[in-house]
Design a protein around this motif. Structure first.
Motif, mmCIF file in Angstrom:
data_model
loop_
_atom_site.group_PDB
_atom_site.id
_atom_site.type_symbol
_atom_site.label_atom_id
_atom_site.label_comp_id
_atom_site.label_asym_id
_atom_site.label_seq_id
_atom_site.Cartn_x
_atom_site.Cartn_y
_atom_site.Cartn_z
ATOM 1 N N LEU A 275 -9.289 -3.743 -4.347
ATOM 2 C CA LEU A 275 -9.570 -4.754 -3.324
ATOM 3 C C LEU A 275 -8.321 -5.567 -3.000
ATOM 4 O O LEU A 275 -8.075 -5.925 -1.851
ATOM 5 C CB LEU A 275 -10.692 -5.683 -3.799
ATOM 6 C CG LEU A 275 -12.105 -5.081 -3.819
ATOM 7 C CD1 LEU A 275 -13.097 -6.068 -4.414
ATOM 8 C CD2 LEU A 275 -12.536 -4.679 -2.420
ATOM 9 N N GLU B 296 -6.194 -3.454 -0.669
ATOM 10 C CA GLU B 296 -6.790 -3.320 0.652
ATOM 11 C C GLU B 296 -6.700 -4.615 1.459
ATOM 12 O O GLU B 296 -6.523 -4.590 2.673
ATOM 13 C CB GLU B 296 -8.261 -2.893 0.522
ATOM 14 C CG GLU B 296 -8.456 -1.462 0.029
ATOM 15 C CD GLU B 296 -7.907 -0.452 1.009
ATOM 16 O OE1 GLU B 296 -8.324 -0.459 2.174
ATOM 17 O OE2 GLU B 296 -7.033 0.353 0.607
ATOM 18 N N ARG B 297 -6.822 -5.746 0.803
ATOM 19 C CA ARG B 297 -6.833 -7.032 1.495
ATOM 20 C C ARG B 297 -5.471 -7.725 1.488
ATOM 21 O O ARG B 297 -5.316 -8.819 2.017
ATOM 22 C CB ARG B 297 -7.877 -7.946 0.859
ATOM 23 C CG ARG B 297 -9.303 -7.383 0.955
ATOM 24 C CD ARG B 297 -10.293 -8.248 0.199
ATOM 25 N NE ARG B 297 -11.646 -7.684 0.262
ATOM 26 C CZ ARG B 297 -12.690 -8.191 -0.381
ATOM 27 N NH1 ARG B 297 -12.534 -9.269 -1.154
ATOM 28 N NH2 ARG B 297 -13.883 -7.628 -0.272
ATOM 29 N N SER C 278 -3.936 -9.052 -0.975
ATOM 30 C CA SER C 278 -3.897 -10.229 -1.848
ATOM 31 C C SER C 278 -3.499 -9.814 -3.253
ATOM 32 O O SER C 278 -3.578 -8.642 -3.619
ATOM 33 C CB SER C 278 -5.256 -10.928 -1.872
ATOM 34 O OG SER C 278 -6.245 -10.051 -2.362
#
Length: 213
Positions: free
Chosen positions: A42, A45-46, A48
């Motif tokens: 995640l 993908e983001r 962060s």
């Protein structure tokens, strides 16, 4: 020496396995690793990044007595990856047994095996086998691990420099790994799904680092 990094996240993706009193130790540890992988995915993908809480080194051997292990390093592996390992080692073993009386032909046979195991048909003509790890998909992810394989890094020159007895020792070690992978594959209780709808081929388990070829 092994590097250890810790991360945290404000989002809990799934209930930790330790809350399930029926879960085995392997299931709890695998669930923790799976959750960390989900968080890392995640984050990529983001765009962060979780703050790093720990960046340290730990010895996997007793500094006063290196023969004693202080911890066991394990690798998270899917059923697909285990199948790739087994398939590759079986191809290497077959080539080794078929050329035992003519060891100079061993790497020639391996090039044919590597071409047969190639995932992309367009790359078959470009297959090069400079070491055993170049057969199949083994080298693609072994190289990213804190692990150096004496077997899979064997080159043609090193192979031919070995005596018949030493070559047989290598083939025996490969055959032993194949038997180990079959046992791991058949132990259904040790395989854990990281997602409810994930195919069985993506189920995971952990294996000791020294169980790799």
């Amino acid at each position: 020496m092994q590097q250890i990094s810790g991360i945290r996240s404000g989002q809990m993706l799934a209930a930790p396995a330790e809350e399930d009193t029926k879960a085995t130790a392997v299931e709890r540890e695998t669930a923790r690793v799976g959750q960390a992988m989900q968080l890392a995915y995640l984050g990529r993908e983001r765009g962060s990044q979780a703050p790093r809480l720990l960046d340290a080194w730990v010895s996997d051997r007793d500094l006063l007595d290196p023969t004693q292990k202080t911890l066991e390093v394990r690798v998270l592996i899917t059923k697909n990856q285990l199948s790739d390992l087994q398939e590759t080692l079986e191809a290497i073993l077959k080539a080794g047994e078929g050329t035992f009386m003519t060891p100079k032909d061993f790497f020639g046979q391996l090039r044919g095996a590597a071409a047969a195991l190639a995932r992309n048909p367009e790359q078959i003509s470009q297959v090069q086998v400079g070491r055993l790890a170049d057969v199949g998909q083994v080298g693609a992810w072994l190289d990213d691990l804190p692990y150096t394989s004496q077997v899979m890094n064997l080159t043609e020159t090193r192979w031919l420099a070995r005596s018949y007895a030493e070559q047989q020792e290598v083939l025996d070690a490969i055959e032993e790994k194949i038997r180990l992978y079959r046992r791991i594959h058949d132990e259904t209780a040790r395989w854990i799904s990281l997602a409810p709808d994930a195919p069985k081929s993506e189920s995971v388990t952990t294996v000791p680092l020294d169980a790799l070829p």
